[in-house]
Every structure is written in structure tokens, then in C-alpha cells.
Design a protein around this motif. Structure first.
Motif, mmCIF file in Angstrom:
data_model
loop_
_atom_site.group_PDB
_atom_site.id
_atom_site.type_symbol
_atom_site.label_atom_id
_atom_site.label_comp_id
_atom_site.label_asym_id
_atom_site.label_seq_id
_atom_site.Cartn_x
_atom_site.Cartn_y
_atom_site.Cartn_z
ATOM 1 N N GLU A 191 0.762 -1.155 -0.054
ATOM 2 C CA GLU A 191 -0.115 -0.023 -0.019
ATOM 3 C C GLU A 191 0.875 1.375 -0.063
ATOM 4 O O GLU A 191 0.520 2.181 -0.585
ATOM 5 N N MET A 192 1.685 1.270 0.823
ATOM 6 C CA MET A 192 2.803 2.374 0.881
ATOM 7 C C MET A 192 4.036 2.418 0.234
ATOM 8 O O MET A 192 4.739 3.626 0.112
ATOM 9 N N GLY A 193 4.383 1.622 -0.361
ATOM 10 C CA GLY A 193 5.567 1.305 -1.194
ATOM 11 C C GLY A 193 6.670 1.072 -0.360
ATOM 12 O O GLY A 193 6.458 0.694 0.840
ATOM 13 N N GLU A 194 8.022 0.985 -0.751
ATOM 14 C CA GLU A 194 9.146 0.603 -0.297
ATOM 15 C C GLU A 194 9.550 1.543 0.950
ATOM 16 O O GLU A 194 9.307 2.679 1.078
ATOM 17 N N ASP A 195 9.817 0.861 2.185
ATOM 18 C CA ASP A 195 10.252 1.251 3.575
ATOM 19 C C ASP A 195 11.052 0.539 4.273
ATOM 20 O O ASP A 195 10.865 -0.538 4.493
ATOM 21 N N PRO A 196 12.097 1.140 4.460
ATOM 22 C CA PRO A 196 12.996 0.472 5.397
ATOM 23 C C PRO A 196 12.810 -0.491 6.528
ATOM 24 O O PRO A 196 13.138 -1.524 6.858
ATOM 25 N N ASP A 197 12.074 0.398 7.377
ATOM 26 C CA ASP A 197 11.400 -0.096 8.625
ATOM 27 C C ASP A 197 10.664 -1.241 8.418
ATOM 28 O O ASP A 197 10.688 -2.430 9.281
ATOM 29 N N LEU A 198 9.842 -1.282 7.481
ATOM 30 C CA LEU A 198 8.691 -2.288 7.259
ATOM 31 C C LEU A 198 9.382 -3.553 6.516
ATOM 32 O O LEU A 198 9.142 -4.690 6.777
ATOM 33 N N ARG A 199 10.348 -3.303 5.555
ATOM 34 C CA ARG A 199 11.345 -4.322 4.947
ATOM 35 C C ARG A 199 11.778 -4.999 6.322
ATOM 36 O O ARG A 199 12.054 -6.207 6.070
ATOM 37 N N GLU A 200 12.567 -4.451 7.071
ATOM 38 C CA GLU A 200 13.221 -5.044 8.193
ATOM 39 C C GLU A 200 12.299 -5.951 9.216
ATOM 40 O O GLU A 200 12.670 -6.944 9.418
ATOM 41 N N GLU A 201 10.915 -5.200 9.318
ATOM 42 C CA GLU A 201 10.057 -6.106 10.106
ATOM 43 C C GLU A 201 9.437 -7.317 9.355
ATOM 44 O O GLU A 201 9.377 -8.436 9.965
ATOM 45 N N LEU A 202 9.535 -7.147 8.035
ATOM 46 C CA LEU A 202 9.173 -8.449 7.244
ATOM 47 C C LEU A 202 10.049 -9.650 7.279
ATOM 48 O O LEU A 202 9.922 -10.608 7.392
ATOM 49 N N ALA A 203 11.531 -9.016 7.256
ATOM 50 C CA ALA A 203 12.710 -9.961 7.095
ATOM 51 C C ALA A 203 12.492 -10.913 8.662
ATOM 52 O O ALA A 203 13.039 -11.911 8.664
ATOM 53 N N SER A 204 12.333 -9.785 9.596
ATOM 54 C CA SER A 204 12.359 -10.450 10.970
ATOM 55 C C SER A 204 11.346 -11.476 11.132
ATOM 56 O O SER A 204 11.437 -12.498 11.672
ATOM 57 N N ALA A 205 10.000 -11.228 10.829
ATOM 58 C CA ALA A 205 9.015 -11.986 10.713
ATOM 59 C C ALA A 205 9.284 -13.342 10.040
ATOM 60 O O ALA A 205 9.025 -14.404 10.595
ATOM 61 N N ARG A 206 9.688 -13.271 9.090
ATOM 62 C CA ARG A 206 9.889 -14.447 8.180
ATOM 63 C C ARG A 206 11.094 -15.448 9.034
ATOM 64 O O ARG A 206 11.084 -16.452 8.843
ATOM 65 N N GLU A 207 12.060 -14.784 9.315
ATOM 66 C CA GLU A 207 13.144 -15.356 10.077
ATOM 67 C C GLU A 207 12.695 -16.113 11.414
ATOM 68 O O GLU A 207 12.808 -17.396 11.730
ATOM 69 N N ARG A 208 11.726 -15.585 11.908
ATOM 70 C CA ARG A 208 10.912 -16.219 13.253
ATOM 71 C C ARG A 208 9.973 -17.301 12.956
ATOM 72 O O ARG A 208 10.062 -18.178 13.450
ATOM 73 N N ILE A 209 9.484 -17.059 11.483
ATOM 74 C CA ILE A 209 8.528 -18.204 11.200
ATOM 75 C C ILE A 209 9.585 -19.461 10.825
ATOM 76 O O ILE A 209 9.199 -20.485 10.993
ATOM 77 N N GLU A 210 10.641 -19.419 10.354
ATOM 78 C CA GLU A 210 11.405 -20.271 9.772
ATOM 79 C C GLU A 210 11.954 -21.069 10.848
ATOM 80 O O GLU A 210 12.031 -22.197 11.085
ATOM 81 N N GLN A 211 12.557 -20.283 12.087
ATOM 82 C CA GLN A 211 13.060 -20.815 13.337
ATOM 83 C C GLN A 211 11.780 -21.677 14.049
ATOM 84 O O GLN A 211 12.002 -22.685 14.665
ATOM 85 N N VAL A 212 10.642 -21.209 14.208
ATOM 86 C CA VAL A 212 9.444 -21.654 14.886
ATOM 87 C C VAL A 212 8.960 -22.925 14.176
ATOM 88 O O VAL A 212 8.696 -23.904 14.804
ATOM 89 N N GLU A 213 9.297 -23.104 12.858
ATOM 90 C CA GLU A 213 8.780 -24.200 11.926
ATOM 91 C C GLU A 213 9.693 -25.419 12.467
ATOM 92 O O GLU A 213 9.068 -26.319 12.750
ATOM 93 N N GLU A 214 11.003 -24.934 12.545
ATOM 94 C CA GLU A 214 12.273 -26.014 12.977
ATOM 95 C C GLU A 214 11.548 -26.667 14.353
ATOM 96 O O GLU A 214 11.853 -27.808 14.528
ATOM 97 N N GLU A 215 11.254 -25.598 15.111
ATOM 98 C CA GLU A 215 10.948 -25.981 16.557
ATOM 99 C C GLU A 215 9.807 -26.985 16.587
ATOM 100 O O GLU A 215 9.619 -27.922 17.305
ATOM 101 N N ILE A 216 8.794 -26.597 15.617
ATOM 102 C CA ILE A 216 7.443 -27.499 15.744
ATOM 103 C C ILE A 216 7.763 -28.763 15.248
ATOM 104 O O ILE A 216 7.197 -29.706 15.724
ATOM 105 N N ARG A 217 8.759 -28.898 14.347
ATOM 106 C CA ARG A 217 9.049 -30.195 13.678
ATOM 107 C C ARG A 217 9.603 -31.086 14.777
ATOM 108 O O ARG A 217 9.156 -32.298 14.843
ATOM 109 N N LEU A 218 10.670 -30.511 15.518
ATOM 110 C CA LEU A 218 11.271 -31.310 16.485
ATOM 111 C C LEU A 218 10.275 -31.593 17.461
ATOM 112 O O LEU A 218 10.314 -32.573 18.246
ATOM 113 N N ALA A 219 9.232 -30.670 18.047
ATOM 114 C CA ALA A 219 8.458 -30.869 19.044
ATOM 115 C C ALA A 219 7.327 -32.175 18.744
ATOM 116 O O ALA A 219 6.939 -32.635 19.517
#
Length: 361
Positions: free
Chosen positions: A80-108
Motif C-alpha cells: 500500500e505504501m511502497g518501499e520502506d526500510p523499517d517495514l522491510r526489516e520487520e518483514l525479514a524479522s517475521a520471516r526469520e521467526r517463522i522459519e525458526q519456529v517451524e523447525e521447533e515445531i518439527r522437533l516438538a
């Protein structure tokens, strides 16, 4: 687990697995407040165990949902707002958390060892090293009893003395922890009897047996040879004037169990039967595992006692677990029963190996 959730197989199925976890956890929560379930002590306990086992996975599922919501929100704002460094960083952080949690779910959600919730019988015996090996066996006995007590479990001495120590650890989940202690424990230290100050290497073996119930192993009384005799103390002197000691020989397997700690022949016989039942159960498990995997070393929780599992070096105050190549430098604390760091590493390794085995199946 009461009504298990399906195991994770492919990345595309992670959302389905999360839904299964959420649904099953909600069902168990409702059952725990159901008067009909509460009135049935055995069923309520079963549901409670299943709820406790699934709770960590449910918490991970909630974290996965939260991370996905964060990622979706960041993506929507970027569109909606176009490129924004803070939003891009938030997206990257969220995707990293998703990947980490998915691995933890697999192990659990890795399939659990069906014996993990059982109580255990532990047998410790001095190995190579003569008198020093017997002393080392006693040190291991004290270490493991303290560990059990620190975890809140009850210990019961069954047959103690002459470099041999048999005891029970009672409590839900005892086997899930103590199974990692099964094997050959090596010590490198200067014995008290060594006048030259030379370092000796001694060993003691630890067998950890899931305690079997009557439904797990049925023993035909006709298969037992029962011998009774007088208990003896150190040096062979008689410590009892009645034939209270019991020796059970299981004729089909050749397993012999002797028990003399109790003054009552009936109590000694009952303890001997518990140990015999546990040994027969462990033998059946080992045979089953051997059929499932030609290479025993690739198995999880097989407790192969032929290999050295851990070294305790007094001079360097270090403990090395050879299975996970972990070295800690807190020997004194380990001997006081502080084994959590070693256990955590071994449990994580077991989960990863089970996950690999499930993926390959």
C-alpha cells in the motif's frame, strides 16, 4: 499422547500441522473441564498427561501464528505504501521467526519413545579397574540418586553393596531422562589407595530399564526356578538367621536375579520379580530395535552398553559426553546430580535423529 497429532512431513503442510495442534489442544482443554472425565481418575490422568505433552507444541503454534500475522501485516503495508526500510526489516524479522519456529515445531512433534513416561530400574556395576571400579560405581549411584531427587522423583534402593547398586526411580518421565545414562562411564583420577599419585582409568556400567507392568511382560510361574538362602553381608558373614534372600532364574532366557536387601523373603521375591520383568522387557525392546535397524548405533534410545558414553576427568575437572561430543568443566556439580546441560543436549540430538528417521521412512 492421547489421540496423537499427525507428524510433520513436508514444509507445505506446516499450516495443516499447526491447525491439528490447535484443534487437539483445545479438545484436551475441554476434556479436562468435563465432569465426566474428571470423575474418572484414570482417564483424567491420561488426558492431563496428553495436555502437558502437547502444551509446548501449542505454544509454538501460537508463536507461528503471531509471526505469520506480523509478516502478512508488513507485506500489506509495503504493497500500500511502497518501499520502506523499517517495514522491510520487520518483514525479514517475521520471516526469520517463522522459519525458526517451524523447525521447533518439527522437533516438538517428533514421535516420542513410547517408554518415556515410565519409571525405571537402574543397575550400576563396577567394570574394569578392580576395587577402584567398585568405588566409582558408588559415586555414580550417588550422582544419579541426587539427579532423580533434583527432578522431584522418588528413589527406592533395591540391592546395594559389593560394587553393585540397583535402585528404582519412580515418576512420570523418568525413562525420558535416565535412558541417556545407560552405558559405560569412564573415570580418570588418582585413587585414594594410590600412593604414587598416578592417574588410573576405571569404568562402571549403567543399565537403565523401563519398569515393566504385568501387562507389558507376563511371566509364567512354571518358567521360574526359585532358590532361597540366608542373606550375607560384607565378607560373606551371615546377617540373617532365616532364608530371606531370593534368587530367581528365568529358565527360558537364563536371566538370574538375586535380592537380599529386605528381611522378608516375600519382599525380596517381589523386588526380584520387578527387576526380572524389567530385564525381560528391555531384552524384548532390544530385539525389536535390532530388527528395525541393522546398525544398532543408528538407533535412538537403544542404550547399547558396549560403548563408552562418558568420561569424567578429575584432574581437569571436566566431563565429556562422547555421543554428542559435549565437554563441560563442572565435574563437581555433575557429580552432585546437575546433569541438565548434558541431558538437554542428548534429548535435542535424539529428537533430530528421530526427525531424520521419520523423513527417511
Amino acid at each position: 499422547m492421547c489421540g496423537p497429532v499427525g507428524a510433520y512431513t513436508q514444509p507445505a503442510m506446516i499450516e495443516d500441522l499447526v491447525k491439528q495442534i490447535e484443534t487437539r489442544f483445545a479438545e484436551l482443554g475441554e476434556q479436562m473441564t468435563d465432569p465426566e472425565v474428571i470423575s474418572d481418575r484414570e482417564r483424567y490422568a491420561e488426558v492431563g498427561r496428553a495436555y502437558s505433552q502437547l502444551e509446548p507444541a501449542a505454544q509454538l503454534a501460537a508463536r507461528w501464528r503471531h509471526a505469520h500475522d506480523d509478516a502478512a501485516g508488513a507485506e500489506e503495508l509495503l504493497s500500500e505504501m511502497g518501499e520502506d526500510p523499517d517495514l522491510r526489516e520487520e518483514l525479514a524479522s517475521a520471516r526469520e521467526r517463522i522459519e525458526q519456529v517451524e523447525e521447533e515445531i518439527r522437533l516438538a512433534m517428533v514421535e516420542r519413545d513410547p517408554n518415556d513416561e515410565k519409571s525405571v530400574i537402574v543397575e550400576i556395576q563396577g567394570g574394569a579397574g578392580g576395587e577402584e571400579a567398585g568405588l566409582w560405581a558408588g559415586d555414580l549411584y550417588r550422582m544419579l540418586v541426587r539427579y532423580a531427587e533434583r527432578r522431584g522423583w522418588q528413589t527406592e534402593p533395591m540391592d546395594i553393596g559389593d560394587g553393585k547398586f540397583t535402585f528404582a526411580v519412580k515418576g512420570d518421565g523418568a525413562y525420558s531422562v535416565f535412558k541417556f545414562e545407560g552405558g559405560t562411564h569412564r573415570v580418570q583420577r588418582v585413587p585414594q589407595t594410590e600412593s604414587q599419585g598416578r592417574i588410573h582409568t576405571s569404568t562402571a556400567t549403567v543399565a537403565v530399564l523401563p519398569e515393566a507392568e504385568d501387562v507389558d511382560v507376563q511371566i509364567d510361574p512354571n518358567d521360574l526356578q526359585v532358590d532361597v538362602y540366608r542373606s550375607s553381608g560384607p565378607g560373606g558373614q551371615s546377617v540373617n538367621t532365616t532364608d530371606s534372600a531370593v534368587r530367581l532364574t528365568h529358565k527360558p532366557s537364563g536371566i538370574v536375579v538375586s535380592m537380599q536387601d529386605e528381611k522378608s523373603q516375600l519382599q525380596n521375591r517381589e523386588k526380584a520379580l520387578r527387576v526380572l520383568r524389567a530385564r525381560l522387557y528391555e531384552r524384548a525392546l532390544s530385539e525389536q530395535q535390532a530388527e528395525l535397524a541393522a546398525d544398532r548405533r543408528s538407533q535412538v534410545g537403544s542404550g547399547d552398553r558396549a560403548e563408552k558414553i562418558r568420561t569424567y576427568n578429575y584432574g581437569e575437572r571436566r566431563v565429556t559426553d562422547h555421543r554428542v561430543k559435549l565437554t563441560v568443566h563442572n565435574l563437581d556439580q555433575v557429580l552432585e546430580g546437575e546433569l541438565d546441560e548434558l541431558t538437554d543436549a542428548l534429548q535435542a540430538d535424539e529428537k533430530r535423529r528421530r526427525l531424520e528417521a521419520q523423513a527417511a521412512a
